[in-house]
Scaffold this active site. Structure first.
Site: not given
Ligand code: PAF
Length: 285
Positions: A36-37
């Site tokens: 996600g990051h």
């Protein structure tokens, strides 16, 4: 990739880039990075490339001021070596890893508070949380001086609050919203997922299922009350889930709605064991 461990090192690094006319995009994180990051880093890279090239900085700082006294700051997952390896592979230009005393010097008296957006919803469950977020993000913006910064839509209230803060304080940073990344079974990626027991991990996709149903109901013209009660029924049917809050708000400013006439955002906060998971979905009538 440059590694800056103090405010001064970070300032020296970005000053040179700025003087060279290179735009800078920042990805603020608390570490324990996952894919996600990395989509935030990819969005930041895409943004600087669209400006004709520039630099991407990721900050890793577990910000103590956004944790309440009963929330275990020490239990927050940390994995510096793994994070730096991921950022190198993602083509990040600099990682900023300041220490707590470097960011919060003794005697500091100034905070940033976004009044209504900071106190509603998650701000009521976690008093002081958004003051900590707004203050640290302002400080990161002042240290790195980025032209743009990427934030995930998963933390929808945080994203809305930062947009408001940037507008209110005339902060010249373009906010880049990034859609939530999910596991194959729908669970939104979060550093907190690592703390779920195997049984709670298996139960947690109920949030995404409930949001899918609610989104379909809104699209079909269902009433606010029936969307809300179905969300509650679906989540309550999962015995491991303990509902913290279910909110349906205006998607733009998170104000209360009495009917679904405009896009709304459905915000869930649900506990599995001692882990509070949040998820959200924008739904169009
Ligand atoms: O979303 C987060 O990880 C944090 O709230 C942030 C924006 C990095 C501020 O500490």
């Amino acid at each position: 990739m440059q590694i800056c461990r103090s405010t001064q090192e970070m300032r020296d690094c970005t000053r040179d880039w700025r003087l060279g006319g290179q735009p800078i995009a920042l990805v603020p994180t608390m570490g324990a990075l996952h894919s996600g990051h990395l989509t935030l880093v990819a969005r930041a890279r895409q943004w600087v490339d669209a400006q004709g090239g520039g630099r991407v900085v990721t900050s890793i700082f577990v910000n103590p001021t956004q944790f309440g006294p009963s929330e275990d700051l020490d239990k927050y997952p940390r994995n510096e070596a793994g994070d730096l390896a991921l950022l190198r592979r993602a083509g990040c230009d600099a990682a900023f890893l300041p220490t707590v005393p470097d960011i919060y010097r003794p005697g500091a008296q100034t905070h940033v508070e976004v009044d209504q957006l900071g106190r509603m919803l998650m701000g009521r469950l976690r008093p002081g949380h958004f003051r900590g977020v707004a203050t640290v993000v302002t400080k990161l913006f002042n240290i790195v001086q980025p032209d743009a910064a990427a934030f995930g839509e998963k933390d929808y209230q945080q994203l809305t609050l930062i947009r408001q803060m940037v507008a209110d304080l005339d902060i010249p940073v373009e906010i880049l919203p990034v859609p939530t990344v999910r596991e194959a079974d729908g669970l939104a990626l979060s550093s907190r997922n690592q703390r779920l027991t195997p049984e709670d991990r298996a139960a947690a996709p109920v949030l995404a299922r409930a949001l899918d149903e609610a989104q379909a109901q809104v699209a079909a013209g269902a009433s606010l009350a029936s969307v809300r009660s179905r969300l509650r029924r679906t989540i309550a049917a999962e015995p491991r889930a303990r509902i913290g809050s279910i909110d349906i708000r205006d998607a733009l400013d998170l104000s209360r709605v009495s009917t679904i006439a405009r896009p709304v955002v459905i915000l869930l906060a649900v506990r599995f064991g001692d882990v509070l998971l949040i998820d959200q979905r924008v739904a169009q009538p």
